[in-house]
Each structure stands twice: as C-alpha cells, then as structure tokens.
Write an enzyme that holds these catalytic residues in place. Structure first.
Site, PDB file in Angstrom:
ATOM      1  N   LYS A 124      13.806  -4.880  -0.520  1.00  9.77           N
ATOM      2  CA  LYS A 124      15.074  -5.232   0.100  1.00  9.77           C
ATOM      3  C   LYS A 124      14.810  -6.257   1.211  1.00  9.77           C
ATOM      4  CE  LYS A 124      13.874  -3.256   3.879  1.00  9.77           C
ATOM      5  NZ  LYS A 124      13.726  -4.101   5.088  1.00  9.77           N
ATOM      6  N   LEU A 146       0.818  -1.212   0.000  1.00  7.82           N
ATOM      7  CA  LEU A 146       0.000   0.000   0.000  1.00  7.82           C
ATOM      8  C   LEU A 146       0.856   1.269   0.000  1.00  7.82           C
ATOM      9  CD1 LEU A 146      -2.822   1.225   0.023  1.00  7.82           C
ATOM     10  CD2 LEU A 146      -2.812   1.051   2.520  1.00  7.82           C
ATOM     11  N   ARG A 203       9.838 -11.742  10.463  1.00  9.34           N
ATOM     12  CA  ARG A 203      11.158 -11.112  10.375  1.00  9.34           C
ATOM     13  C   ARG A 203      12.165 -11.723  11.341  1.00  9.34           C
ATOM     14  NH1 ARG A 203       8.906  -5.043  10.487  1.00  9.34           N
ATOM     15  NH2 ARG A 203       7.305  -6.160  11.676  1.00  9.34           N
TER      16      ARG A 203
END
Length: 345
Positions: free
Chosen positions: A97, A16, A163
């Site tokens: 990334k 978004l 993560r």
C-alpha cells in the site's frame, strides 16, 4: 499449482517481515528470487535470506518463467507502474500500500488485473487478522454505525526519509492515511466522500525542488452514503510513539481497537450501556502470515480477496479527494524508462 514461487522487487526492509519470514510458515509458498537495480545488492540480500536467485533488474525477474507471483514493496510512486508490468508478464501480484500514486493510475491497474484473470492484491495485511474480523462483527452487532474516528502516527526521525518525498509518492496520507481510509470503509461501507481536510505540509527537502511538498499530517472528515460520519488523522512525527487506533460509535454501544494495523499486538474493547462486553487481545500469527495465506489460497482456488485491485481504487479516490480539499497536489504518475529491446544490454 503445488508450490507458489514468489519473487520480490527490490531489497526493501519490509520484505523481511511482510514476505520472507511469513513464507517460512505458510505451506506451499517459497521466495525464489530478488531483484535490485544493483545486482551486488540483490546478491547480498539473497545470500542473507536464503533466496536462490538474484537479478540486477526488475525486468529480469519478471521474465523468469519459474516465478509465479511478485511482491512489490517499491517506493509508492513505483507501485502502479511495476504492478502493471508484472501483470503484463503474467505474474500474480501482492502490491504494498498505497496501491498507486493516484486514483486514475489505480483504475488502470485494476482494469489490467481484471482483464488478466490474475490475482492482484493490495497488501492491507491488517484486514486478514481474526481480531479485525472480530472488530467488524462487533461494530455490526452494536450498530448501526453512526460515527468513526481513527488515528495513525508513524515516527520518522530522518527528514530525508523517502516517505517525505513528494516525487516518490510520499506523505502521511499516502503512508498511514490509506490504512485509516481502508479501515473506515471496512466498518462503515464503501463510497465515502470527503467533507473537509486540513494538511500540515512539510518544507521541501533541499535538492528536491520547490514543488516537492508532502504532508506530514492530514486530518480528514468523511461522510458515508448511509449517513455515517467519520474522521481520521494521520501524521509523521520526529519522536513520540507509533499509534494506530480506531473507535466506532454505534446505536447500541462502542468498540475500540488499539493498534488495528498490527492487531496481533492489539487490544479490542467493546461496551454496551457502559458495561464491557468484550476485552480481547490479538496474539496468534502476524497479519502478514494471514495475508500470505489468503494470497496463496486465492491463487490456488480462485477465491476473491477483500483487498483486490478494484477495491484499492476506492481508497485512492478518497486520498485524491482529501488532497484536493486540503489544497495540495495529487501525487503524479511515475514515468518508467522504456523496456529494453530484445538483445539490448
């Protein structure tokens, strides 16, 4: 090409602010499709954001001849494999990334990108903002650069967040550290080597196996070919505040940028002989708008981009060196399921 038609892989939240909202203000760009492993989820995402087409697999999106480019915001471990598949399908790619799981994988993607003639760009969005260009100019003006320091701190309250997942390419160095490495390369030049690294590994998350250990904090020392030294620390914390600061020490002065990752919300201060010579706020369009303009311009006009696939290999090499120096394993290359054969369901 009059209109750049982009499809996004997955229904990630980053799509978004990084693609859909910027596309509304970048002339000649439109988001035409979204794909998810669950078609219903893709359809809900498409309806919510006004995207015309929704697909139940990434392969279907890549096979759509009406899509010119792909945005890849998948988990870190899937950046390399799906960027390769997008290149094979003849699509330009804007890849989040870190560019790949490790340097060897990044090099394979870069080789494929070079052979294809397509624009394949790592989404180091911060580089495209004018305040970061101002940082670079002031660092050169107050240089030569002797030493750099950089901090990134991301608040992640859920210990089960992907993560932290080693198998998905997680870790603080992969997440925020890649920004720090890229920024120090921007300011001090290419070819840094790791002279030391210290990691704080997080405990394995239940069910992920004893080998699945990611770093929740990493401190790394760098040496550049010209004699410049650097140091950065990248961390995940359960609370506290987001931080992304860089300090540059040159022969003639110093320059600091608070929030270099989102410089449109940042502040730059430069001093010479103790006197302030620059004190500037970011403002203006977001980094993502500047990045999308650069991506579209490169496709339309063939101009090179500073965050090319070849450039991304250098950052991944430093990441690999840092993990080795800290005694941690490199992130493995993900193995994707075979492509479906023609007529397969």
């Amino acid at each position: 090409m009059d209109l750049l038609r982009i499809g996004t892989l997955g229904s990630s939240r980053i799509s978004l602010p990084a693609l859909i909202e910027p596309a509304a203000s970048v002339a000649g760009v439109t988001v035409t499709a979204v794909a998810a492993r669950d078609k219903a989820r893709a359809e809900v995402f498409a309806l919510r954001h006004g995207i015309p087409a929704a697909y139940g697999s990434y392969e279907e999106l890549l096979a759509d001849p009406d899509i010119d480019a792909v945005y890849n915001p998948l988990p870190n471990s899937l950046h390399g494999p799906w960027t390769l598949r997008a290149i094979t399908a003849g699509k330009h790619v804007l890849c989040e990334k870190p560019f790949a799981s490790n340097a060897a994988e990044a090099a394979r993607v870069a080789d494929a990108a070079a052979a294809s003639g397509l624009v394949v760009m790592e989404a180091m969005h911060y580089r495209y903002h004018p305040l970061v260009q101002r940082l670079r100019a002031l660092a050169a003006e107050l240089g030569p650069v002797r030493h750099l320091q950089c901090w990134t701190n991301f608040v992640i309250t859920d210990p089960g967040d992907i993560r932290y997942d080693f198998g998905l390419g997680g870790g603080a160095l992969m997440d925020g550290g890649c920004y720090a490495i890229d920024c120090l390369r921007l300011l001090a030049g290419d070819g840094p080597s790791v002279t030391g690294a210290l990691a704080d590994p997080c405990p394995p998350f239940p069910g992920r196996g004893v080998e699945a250990v990611a770093d929740r904090s990493m401190a790394v020392r760098l040496a550049f070919p010209g004699g410049t030294t650097g140091w950065f620390e990248s961390s995940f914390t359960m609370d506290g505040e987001f931080r992304a600061d860089v300090h540059v020490l040159g022969d003639a002065g110093q320059v600091r940028l608070a929030n270099f990752i989102f410089p449109h919300r940042g502040r730059l201060v430069a001093t010479r002989d103790g006197a302030v010579v620059a004190d500037e706020q970011g403002g203006g369009d977001s980094t993502y708008v500047h990045q999308l303009r650069a991506f579209a311009a490169a496709i339309a006009g063939g101009a090179p981009v500073p965050t090319s696939a070849a450039h991304a290999v250098g950052t991944m090499r430093v990441i690999d060196e840092a993990y080795r120096a800290a005694g941690l394993a490199l992130r493995p290359t993900a193995e994707l399921a075979p492509r479906p054969t023609a007529g397969a369901e």
